[in-house]
Motif scaffolding. Structure first.
Motif, PDB file in Angstrom:
ATOM      1  N   GLU A  22       0.697  -1.029  -0.116  1.00 46.39           N
ATOM      2  CA  GLU A  22       0.047   0.019   0.018  1.00 46.39           C
ATOM      3  C   GLU A  22       0.752   1.201   0.039  1.00 46.39           C
ATOM      4  N   ARG A  23       0.917   1.907  -0.927  1.00 46.20           N
ATOM      5  CA  ARG A  23       1.624   3.324  -1.034  1.00 46.20           C
ATOM      6  C   ARG A  23       1.200   4.325   0.050  1.00 46.20           C
ATOM      7  N   THR A  26      -1.656   6.491  -0.359  1.00 50.76           N
ATOM      8  CA  THR A  26      -2.986   5.977  -0.310  1.00 50.76           C
ATOM      9  C   THR A  26      -3.411   5.512   0.838  1.00 50.76           C
ATOM     10  N   ALA A  30      -6.501   7.169   2.655  1.00 50.58           N
ATOM     11  CA  ALA A  30      -7.655   6.333   2.950  1.00 50.58           C
ATOM     12  C   ALA A  30      -8.056   6.194   4.272  1.00 50.58           C
ATOM     13  N   ARG A  51     -12.402  -2.328   4.465  1.00 46.37           N
ATOM     14  CA  ARG A  51     -11.520  -1.774   3.317  1.00 46.37           C
ATOM     15  C   ARG A  51     -10.331  -2.886   3.176  1.00 46.37           C
ATOM     16  N   TYR A  52      -9.553  -3.215   4.301  1.00 43.98           N
ATOM     17  CA  TYR A  52      -8.419  -4.021   4.206  1.00 43.98           C
ATOM     18  C   TYR A  52      -8.357  -5.226   4.378  1.00 43.98           C
ATOM     19  N   LYS A  56     -10.180  -4.817  -0.370  1.00 46.31           N
ATOM     20  CA  LYS A  56      -8.861  -4.754  -0.848  1.00 46.31           C
ATOM     21  C   LYS A  56      -7.991  -5.698   0.146  1.00 46.31           C
TER      22      LYS A  56
END
Length: 405
Positions: A22-23, A26, A30, A51-52, A56
């Motif tokens: 993950e950048r 980002t 987020a 989300r994680y 994603k």
């Protein structure tokens, strides 16, 4: 892409050496967006998981559950500790810093703005003398519902119930910082001494501490000592105040409302001059702002020391416990092997319910027992407890009704 399993990673390589998934930019935006749209810590944790883990999948369900367990095992705001742990699992120490900042910035800005509006009398609807007492009715009901839920979850056995009752009595008789620290330490020590003993407890090898980690724990010990033993107005300096706030953050277990008596001991009276009524107003307004319930800290810091006071207070309450959450990742396997630790931690959580009870007991005398307030209390208990609606809808309804009547 396979989800990251934190146990497999920790067996092979340090978390800081994980392949980037993950950048940082980002990750920052987020968490920032999720924090800005989450009322309460549980809402933020649910959005992070969605989300994680689901949308994603960078973490497995088990790995995210470990983040939550670590966040509960250390003091401080659970949701922010989860965000810090998430950033650490994905991007190491820098990720922890980025995610921690992103989780704090939204409510910091909102609460500082509310504090400035409060100081300049720019909140006519909220500051209406007829409205604030009704807001406090809603606040008391919210704390009472939280106390009921935590008591049902944490006070299932007689020893835990006895610890909670004794702690509540001690806090009511002497609401001093030394009592707050003593109650938690005493409950943990009693749980440790009476906890189950197994061979794996004795065989567990603790990880060695680096020099900076020893320094951090030494700093924590000093801060806890200052918080527990130095009177509020003994040395009215910014350094002592910050140390006292760091020590207070290390004694916060059991959710945001458990901080009510601790924050009261820090900010009411003494060299700060914050009145009890202003303190209650700050807690009342905190529930309408996104973020964990400790979002009241920037508000109080702003009242006491301006913007710099808000920044220092926020850092003092959120940075030390976030660092503990990161450090606890190294101890995860060992803590799982120690049933005595889990037993002792359960007793500490039982004692922390006394902070909620103390908050209810100290707020109740300020609530006028009129028929309107009784009806509002009944509606609030039903809405919060049965329907489980967010509390800001109640605040909105009270504010609107005050404008049209």
């Amino acid at each position: 892409m396979q989800p990251l399993d934190i146990h497999e990673v920790c067996d092979r390589v340090d978390v800081q050496q994980i392949v980037v998934r993950e950048r940082l930019i980002t990750l920052f935006f987020a968490v920032l967006g999720l924090s800005a749209t989450s009322w309460g810590g549980l809402a933020l944790m649910a959005q992070l998981e969605r989300r994680y883990v689901e949308r994603k999948p960078l973490l497995t369900q088990e790995a995210f559950a470990d983040l939550v367990a670590i966040a509960w095992a250390v003091p401080g705001p659970v949701a922010c500790n989860v965000a810090v742990g998430l950033g650490y699992a994905l991007r190491g120490s820098l990720g922890a810093l980025v995610a921690g900042l992103a989780s704090v910035i939204p409510f910091f800005i909102a609460m500082v703005a509310l504090a400035l509006a409060y100081l300049h009398h720019s909140l006519p609807a909220v500051l209406n003398p007829a409205v604030l007492p009704r807001f406090r009715v809603v606040l008391v009901c919210l704390i009472a519902v939280t106390l009921w839920r935590q008591s049902r979850s944490l006070l299932k056995k007689r020893p835990e119930q006895a610890i909670a009752a004794i702690a509540t009595l001690l806090l009511w008789l002497e609401p001093a910082p030394a009592v707050f620290v003593g109650v938690l330490c005493g409950a943990f020590a009693f749980g440790w001494l009476t906890g189950p003993r197994r061979g794996r407890d004795a065989r567990a090898r603790l990880p060695s501490l680096a020099r900076h980690e020893w320094a951090a724990f030494g700093f924590y010990a000093v801060a806890l000592t200052v918080f527990a033993l130095v009177p509020l107005d003994a040395v009215p300096s910014r350094t002592i105040d910050t140390l006292r706030q760091v020590g207070a953050s290390l004694s916060l277990f059991g959710g945001g409302f458990s901080a009510f008596p601790i924050l009261r001991s820090l900010f009411v009276g003494g060299a700060h001059g914050v009145s009890a009524d202003t303190f209650n107003t700050a807690f009342t307004l905190s529930a309408i702002v996104p973020g964990p319930l400790l979002n009241v800290v920037p508000f109080l810091g702003q009242l006491c020391g301006g913007v710099s006071g808000a920044v220092l207070a926020t850092m003092a309450f959120f940075a030390p416990t976030g660092a503990l959450a990161v450090f606890a990742h190294r101890w995860l396997g060992i803590l799982r092997q120690s049933p005595r630790f889990e037993h002792a931690l359960g007793y500490s959580r039982a004692a922390a319910t006394a902070f909620l009870a103390d908050a209810v007991l100290r707020l109740l005398p300020n609530i006028p027992a009129t028929s309107v307030d009784v009806l509002l209390a009944g509606a609030s208990l039903f809405t919060l407890g049965k329907l489980k609606l967010p509390v800001y809808w109640l605040y909105l309804a009270v504010a609107v009704s005050s404008l049209v009547t």
